[in-house]
Design an enzyme around this catalytic site. Sequence first.
Site, short mmCIF file in Angstrom:
data_model
loop_
_atom_site.label_atom_id
_atom_site.label_comp_id
_atom_site.label_asym_id
_atom_site.label_seq_id
_atom_site.Cartn_x
_atom_site.Cartn_y
_atom_site.Cartn_z
N SER A 95 0.79 -1.23 0.00
CA SER A 95 0.00 0.00 0.00
C SER A 95 0.82 1.29 0.00
CB SER A 95 -0.95 0.01 1.19
OG SER A 95 -1.93 -0.98 1.02
N LYS A 153 0.01 3.39 -2.89
CA LYS A 153 -1.21 4.20 -2.98
C LYS A 153 -0.92 5.70 -2.88
CE LYS A 153 -3.82 0.26 -1.28
NZ LYS A 153 -4.44 -0.43 -0.13
N TYR A 159 -3.84 4.06 8.35
CA TYR A 159 -5.13 3.43 8.65
C TYR A 159 -5.65 3.79 10.04
CZ TYR A 159 -3.28 1.07 4.66
OH TYR A 159 -2.71 0.82 3.45
N VAL A 167 1.57 -3.49 3.89
CA VAL A 167 1.70 -4.75 4.64
C VAL A 167 2.94 -5.57 4.27
CG1 VAL A 167 -0.72 -5.03 5.31
CG2 VAL A 167 0.08 -5.99 3.13
N1 GLN Z 1 -2.37 -5.70 -1.14
C1 GLN Z 1 -2.80 -5.47 0.20
C2 GLN Z 1 -4.30 -5.73 0.32
O1 GLN Z 1 -5.02 -5.47 -0.57
C3 GLN Z 1 -2.47 -4.07 0.56
C4 GLN Z 1 -2.85 -3.72 1.98
C5 GLN Z 1 -1.81 -2.88 2.68
O2 GLN Z 1 -0.63 -2.85 2.32
N2 GLN Z 1 -2.22 -2.24 3.75
O3 GLN Z 1 -4.79 -6.22 1.31
#
Ligand code: GLN
Length: 303
Positions: free
Chosen positions: A63, A66, A239, A257
């Site tokens: 993420s 993003k 988050y 993650v």
């Molecule tokens: N690819 C992960 C998911 O969709 C990304 C989530 C993250 O990095 N917080 O769950």
Amino acid sequence: MDLQALLDDIAHDSAPFAAQGRVADYIPALAAVDPAQFGIALATMDGQLLGSGDWRSPFSIQSVSKAFSLALVLARDGESLWQRVGREPSGNPFNSLVQLEYEKGIPRNPFINAGALILIDRLLSLTGDSLGTLQAFLRAESGNAAVEVDAEVAASEAAHGHRNAALAHFMASCGNLENPVEVVLDHYVRQCSLTMSCGDLAKAGLFLANHGLLADGSRLLTRSEAKRINAIMLTCGTYDAAGDFAYRVGLPGKSGVGGGILAVLPERGILCVWSPALDAHGNSLAGVEALDRFTTRTGWSVF
Ligand code: GLN
């Protein structure tokens, strides 16, 4: 200040915190990563790139991608993006389903999974190739032509991506997707599976510390747009732990993650940390610890 000695010190003191966390296991390929790794890199506005530990090792950016997607969409779409996605912290886990139904298919913010699916959908409509646009951008800004999708991680996430599929289908049922669900999900999992090192990410993010100016001096974002992305990173980038991250670190940050966190030091540079073991919110445990130590020792926070 001897920045190299500082990074070495922080790496030495923070890496052991990984033992208190757990690698992401809902994506099986990520569960196989050795948790005892730690890297930290600092790219500065005056062109220095410093690092300590495993800062040259590529990892799954997940993420962290993003933040870059948001920049690429905002640069093309401007304020109209906010008709399709909000900009408030969700207070819920990144892959939560519950809020999306109450809020009629409009994700709370662009960094939870539902919001990122909107970014990818929009970049697909604007460019025809969301992943390719992002990958070209990351290669150009990091100076690393080997920024690639890890096909094993992508396949692993695709095979276990039921929640993301549910989010995408629900948004489609509300009329908030422009492209087929399967296409959006495919670009999403491959984007999350891009691999980069701390050093690559720190260089690639510099425009966020430089009011929207890219490495070649051209402008991606207006000053005001760069400010807005930093604000959303601060309030939503980690988050349902964004409040705690602001309290401890005091910088805009975006986590993934895979264990990476990119943090913006406005007008100074980008700090990127990586350690795969996560806390309960999905943020790197040793990574947050290292960023906390860095801003505490330097005073380089936005507060
Ligand atoms: N690819 C992960 C998911 O969709 C990304 C989530 C993250 O990095 N917080 O769950």
